[in-house]
Enzyme design. Sequence first.
Site, PDB file in Angstrom:
ATOM      1  N   SER A 178       0.943  -1.087   0.037  1.00 44.41           N
ATOM      2  CA  SER A 178      -0.398  -0.312   0.012  1.00 44.41           C
ATOM      3  C   SER A 178       0.717   0.921   0.033  1.00 44.41           C
ATOM      4  O   SER A 178       0.259   1.906  -1.066  1.00 44.41           O
ATOM      5  CB  SER A 178      -1.124   0.014   1.381  1.00 44.41           C
ATOM      6  OG  SER A 178      -0.280  -0.112   2.003  1.00 44.41           O
ATOM      7  N   ARG A 218      22.636 -13.880   3.703  1.00 46.86           N
ATOM      8  CA  ARG A 218      22.619 -12.689   3.430  1.00 46.86           C
ATOM      9  C   ARG A 218      23.664 -12.072   2.327  1.00 46.86           C
ATOM     10  O   ARG A 218      23.006 -11.949   1.768  1.00 46.86           O
ATOM     11  CB  ARG A 218      22.402 -11.758   4.656  1.00 46.86           C
ATOM     12  CG  ARG A 218      21.097 -11.622   5.423  1.00 46.86           C
ATOM     13  CD  ARG A 218      21.148 -10.892   6.838  1.00 46.86           C
ATOM     14  NE  ARG A 218      20.549 -11.167   7.607  1.00 46.86           N
ATOM     15  CZ  ARG A 218      19.424 -11.214   8.235  1.00 46.86           C
ATOM     16  NH1 ARG A 218      18.833 -10.823   6.989  1.00 46.86           N
ATOM     17  NH2 ARG A 218      18.259 -12.170   8.605  1.00 46.86           N
ATOM     18  N   MET A 255      10.850  -6.428   4.614  1.00 48.68           N
ATOM     19  CA  MET A 255      11.009  -6.699   5.235  1.00 48.68           C
ATOM     20  C   MET A 255      12.093  -7.776   5.515  1.00 48.68           C
ATOM     21  O   MET A 255      12.146  -8.769   6.324  1.00 48.68           O
ATOM     22  CB  MET A 255       9.344  -8.064   6.046  1.00 48.68           C
ATOM     23  CG  MET A 255       8.873  -6.902   5.978  1.00 48.68           C
ATOM     24  SD  MET A 255       8.362  -5.339   7.032  1.00 48.68           S
ATOM     25  CE  MET A 255       8.321  -6.238   8.125  1.00 48.68           C
ATOM     26  N   ARG A 256      13.150  -7.589   4.930  1.00 49.73           N
ATOM     27  CA  ARG A 256      14.561  -7.979   4.851  1.00 49.73           C
ATOM     28  C   ARG A 256      15.231  -7.022   6.009  1.00 49.73           C
ATOM     29  O   ARG A 256      15.840  -5.581   5.488  1.00 49.73           O
ATOM     30  CB  ARG A 256      15.106  -8.210   3.862  1.00 49.73           C
ATOM     31  CG  ARG A 256      14.140  -9.375   3.162  1.00 49.73           C
ATOM     32  CD  ARG A 256      14.212 -11.017   3.745  1.00 49.73           C
ATOM     33  NE  ARG A 256      15.089 -12.004   3.874  1.00 49.73           N
ATOM     34  CZ  ARG A 256      15.417 -12.629   4.959  1.00 49.73           C
ATOM     35  NH1 ARG A 256      14.291 -13.229   5.135  1.00 49.73           N
ATOM     36  NH2 ARG A 256      17.005 -13.285   4.639  1.00 49.73           N
ATOM     37  N   HIS A 263       8.851   3.701   8.785  1.00 45.27           N
ATOM     38  CA  HIS A 263       8.620   2.249   9.837  1.00 45.27           C
ATOM     39  C   HIS A 263       7.251   2.264  10.619  1.00 45.27           C
ATOM     40  O   HIS A 263       6.857   4.351  10.923  1.00 45.27           O
ATOM     41  CB  HIS A 263       9.771   2.855  10.618  1.00 45.27           C
ATOM     42  CG  HIS A 263       9.641   2.207  11.529  1.00 45.27           C
ATOM     43  ND1 HIS A 263       9.669   0.345  11.784  1.00 45.27           N
ATOM     44  CD2 HIS A 263       9.070   2.205  12.845  1.00 45.27           C
ATOM     45  CE1 HIS A 263       9.798  -0.394  12.678  1.00 45.27           C
ATOM     46  NE2 HIS A 263       9.799   0.618  13.994  1.00 45.27           N
ATOM     47  N   LEU A 288      19.447  -1.157  12.050  1.00 46.23           N
ATOM     48  CA  LEU A 288      17.985  -1.644  11.728  1.00 46.23           C
ATOM     49  C   LEU A 288      16.682  -0.620  12.449  1.00 46.23           C
ATOM     50  O   LEU A 288      16.146  -0.242  13.995  1.00 46.23           O
ATOM     51  CB  LEU A 288      17.195  -2.568  12.912  1.00 46.23           C
ATOM     52  CG  LEU A 288      16.593  -3.554  12.555  1.00 46.23           C
ATOM     53  CD1 LEU A 288      16.016  -3.992  11.130  1.00 46.23           C
ATOM     54  CD2 LEU A 288      15.297  -4.366  13.287  1.00 46.23           C
ATOM     55  N   ASP A 289      16.332  -0.206  11.821  1.00 44.51           N
ATOM     56  CA  ASP A 289      14.247   1.357  12.123  1.00 44.51           C
ATOM     57  C   ASP A 289      15.726   2.583  12.402  1.00 44.51           C
ATOM     58  O   ASP A 289      14.580   2.826  13.365  1.00 44.51           O
ATOM     59  CB  ASP A 289      13.118  -0.033  12.488  1.00 44.51           C
ATOM     60  CG  ASP A 289      12.757  -0.633  11.902  1.00 44.51           C
ATOM     61  OD1 ASP A 289      12.859  -0.104  10.193  1.00 44.51           O
ATOM     62  OD2 ASP A 289      12.245  -1.675  12.417  1.00 44.51           O
ATOM     63  N   GLU A 307       1.264   6.719   6.996  1.00 41.08           N
ATOM     64  CA  GLU A 307       2.448   6.338   6.203  1.00 41.08           C
ATOM     65  C   GLU A 307       1.947   7.394   4.283  1.00 41.08           C
ATOM     66  O   GLU A 307       2.956   7.307   4.248  1.00 41.08           O
ATOM     67  CB  GLU A 307       2.481   5.535   6.310  1.00 41.08           C
ATOM     68  CG  GLU A 307       2.919   4.812   7.482  1.00 41.08           C
ATOM     69  CD  GLU A 307       3.191   2.752   7.409  1.00 41.08           C
ATOM     70  OE1 GLU A 307       3.804   2.556   6.806  1.00 41.08           O
ATOM     71  OE2 GLU A 307       2.433   2.527   8.410  1.00 41.08           O
TER      72      GLU A 307
HETATM   73  C1  GRF Z   1       4.012  -0.800   6.863  1.00 45.70           C
HETATM   74  O1  GRF Z   1       2.815  -0.459   8.253  1.00 45.70           O
HETATM   75  C2  GRF Z   1       5.594  -0.002   6.731  1.00 45.70           C
HETATM   76  O2  GRF Z   1       5.437   1.091   7.692  1.00 45.70           O
HETATM   77  C3  GRF Z   1       5.432  -1.593   7.119  1.00 45.70           C
HETATM   78  O3  GRF Z   1       5.423  -2.198   7.397  1.00 45.70           O
HETATM   79  C4  GRF Z   1       4.228  -1.733   6.630  1.00 45.70           C
HETATM   80  C5  GRF Z   1       4.015  -2.571   4.997  1.00 45.70           C
HETATM   81  O4  GRF Z   1       2.646  -1.751   4.486  1.00 45.70           O
HETATM   82  N1  GRF Z   1       7.097  -1.220   7.232  1.00 45.70           N
HETATM   83  P1  GRF Z   1       2.143  -1.902   2.626  1.00 45.70           P
HETATM   84  O5  GRF Z   1       3.307  -2.772   2.384  1.00 45.70           O
HETATM   85  O6  GRF Z   1       3.045  -0.275   2.383  1.00 45.70           O
HETATM   86  O7  GRF Z   1       0.963  -2.043   2.542  1.00 45.70           O
END
Ligand code: GRF
Length: 215
Positions: A15, A63, A88-89, A107, A142-143, A172
């Site tokens: 999204s 990795r 998510m890696r 984030h 990380l983050d 976001e």
């Molecule tokens: C979002 O909340 C983003 O901040 C987090 O993972 C979620 C991903 O959502 N890192 P999308 O795939 O952008 O819908």
Amino acid sequence: MAAKRIVILISGRGSNMEALLNARLPATIAAVISNRPDAGGLEIARRHGVPASVVDHRQFAGRPEFDAALAAAIDQHAPDLVLLAGFMRVVTHAFVDQYSGRMLNIHPSLLPAFPGLHTHARALAAGVRIHGCTVHFVTSALDQGPIVAQAAVAVQPTDTEEDLAERVLAQEHRIYPQAARWFCEGRLSLSGGARVVIDGVRTSPAPLLSPALDG
Ligand code: GRF
């Protein structure tokens, strides 16, 4: 100035990626790359006419091997900016260094609070009154990394994790395209590798109080 080229990395529903695609940035979205073949965002990207491909992390020994393949796939498109959008890696230092000052992440918390996963559940458990999201330059921690923009939402007493996630996600979708736009306009940069400079923006004058003090 030539239009900047952007590569977006995703792992799932996409999204944030879609918000970036819909934002009509003064840029070319050159490619979307997912580390998961089943990421819903791939189909959305293709519907927008953006080339979408997969570099599946499970097909690599470790990795460093995955990151090298991912970097090769990214570099084919010669991007000025790499946007992690629900990617998510955890990536290696070498990968991060390669894109230093030109890679952003979104984030779902007000960093430095709640790095990592399950941010909304953790915010509720901690009892914070204000939660939100952060766009930051990516560094090897990380983050973490220099903060570009944040949006805050008030936590309601009745909020479930899903309620909170939904309200934060809406923010976001506002701040990530804006941060990307500043970068594309040449207004956003990292000074000395650590301090974020955005030319010509004002900070909001209004404080966010939660709960409101007039209740
Ligand atoms: C979002 O909340 C983003 O901040 C987090 O993972 C979620 C991903 O959502 N890192 P999308 O795939 O952008 O819908």
